[in-house]
Enzyme design. Sequence first.
Site, mmCIF file in Angstrom:
data_model
loop_
_atom_site.group_PDB
_atom_site.id
_atom_site.type_symbol
_atom_site.label_atom_id
_atom_site.label_comp_id
_atom_site.label_asym_id
_atom_site.label_seq_id
_atom_site.Cartn_x
_atom_site.Cartn_y
_atom_site.Cartn_z
ATOM 1 N N LYS A 68 0.847 -1.241 0.100
ATOM 2 C CA LYS A 68 -0.004 0.052 -0.071
ATOM 3 C C LYS A 68 0.802 1.235 0.043
ATOM 4 C CE LYS A 68 -2.246 -1.229 3.611
ATOM 5 N NZ LYS A 68 -1.805 -2.643 3.992
ATOM 6 N N THR A 69 2.154 1.408 0.672
ATOM 7 C CA THR A 69 2.771 2.431 0.808
ATOM 8 C C THR A 69 3.444 2.525 -0.535
ATOM 9 O OG1 THR A 69 2.985 2.307 3.343
ATOM 10 C CG2 THR A 69 4.685 3.513 2.060
ATOM 11 N N ASP A 88 -1.342 6.858 6.122
ATOM 12 C CA ASP A 88 -1.399 5.395 6.476
ATOM 13 C C ASP A 88 -2.180 5.159 7.853
ATOM 14 O OD1 ASP A 88 -0.804 2.790 6.232
ATOM 15 O OD2 ASP A 88 1.192 3.068 7.173
ATOM 16 N N THR A 94 -5.537 -1.092 7.074
ATOM 17 C CA THR A 94 -5.808 -2.657 7.300
ATOM 18 C C THR A 94 -6.983 -3.122 7.709
ATOM 19 O OG1 THR A 94 -4.667 -2.403 9.230
ATOM 20 C CG2 THR A 94 -3.207 -2.869 7.505
ATOM 21 N N ARG A 132 6.538 -8.139 1.804
ATOM 22 C CA ARG A 132 7.534 -7.635 2.903
ATOM 23 C C ARG A 132 8.057 -8.707 3.431
ATOM 24 N NH1 ARG A 132 4.360 -3.836 7.032
ATOM 25 N NH2 ARG A 132 4.295 -2.383 5.124
#
Length: 343
Positions: free
Chosen positions: A67-68, A112, A161, A220
Amino acid sequence: MSDARDQRLPEDETELAVEGALRPGSLAEFIGQMKVRAQLQLLLDAARIQQRPADHILLSGPPGLGKTTLAMIVAHESERPLRMSSGPAIQHAGDLAALLSSLVPGEVLFIDEIHRMARSAEEMLYLAMEDFRIDIMVGKGAGATSIPLDLAPFTLVGATTRSGLLPNPLRDRFGFTAHLEYYEPSELEQVIARSAVMLDVDVPAASRAEIARRSRGTPRIANRLLRRVRDYVIVHGGSSTQASTSDVSAALELYDVDDLGLDRLDRAVLDAVVRRFRGGPVGLNTLAVTVGEEADTIESVVEPYLVRIGFMGRTPRGRVATPEAYAHLGIPRHDGALTLDDL
């Protein structure tokens, strides 16, 4: 896709620098999430042709799926500056007002964990997203007055999330909403192959498959495990930079990552449900206290994967371990253990 060989990492790398350097810089380099990428590309191309800021974007999904990175790509491909913040950092309407009023025209604002913003800030954001203005209250009580402040047009990219915690008025103001899905092993192998070149470590296909299998469908985690394997090869491989499957197994065993990608916390949660609470049901807060972890971490990081692989079920009465969880832990299932069908 650009050649990752031209992007080797600096020698004075740190964990944060490495993680940042491994991020793809464009939608063409971004691996996986094909439908989301196509939708984003259309949105950005339309904004470029019309010479306007892109519509507001909401990205939802489990941690570590990109997402980032996608927010950074939106700014890069729009050729706009990027401002980054987070929901927990915006606890008052004044915090948001200061942030919004400092934006330059066309800037991309990334927030975020946007679901963790203060309610007063959320209400201010409604007007900012829709009309590019905010109302600032001056004074208190009966003498308070509202002063409108025009904002530079901007694109908000929100990441969450827990999209269910976003109020409907806020969710409805996003022009595009995307949900990121867990990655397939084949996609993770592509991520690992690209990162391995940048980390200057040789990871054969069998080793890439082994790392991908233990990466919980999350890029990640795949990159983090790859870095640990790289460290193991540097220390134990002598002059070789090749990571064999035995190197992968030895490195991940050292870091308590088992064959299915479960780490110490995952197994602690499963073990608590199975041993301490006889398979459940057990409440989230009770479980969090038992393993010494925050309830939010268990709910957003641990549980989704355990549920996805069929080791845990969430019921109105609490969390329940499945027979597969007993088998994985090597614990005989007692006769009184409940199953999902019992609840």
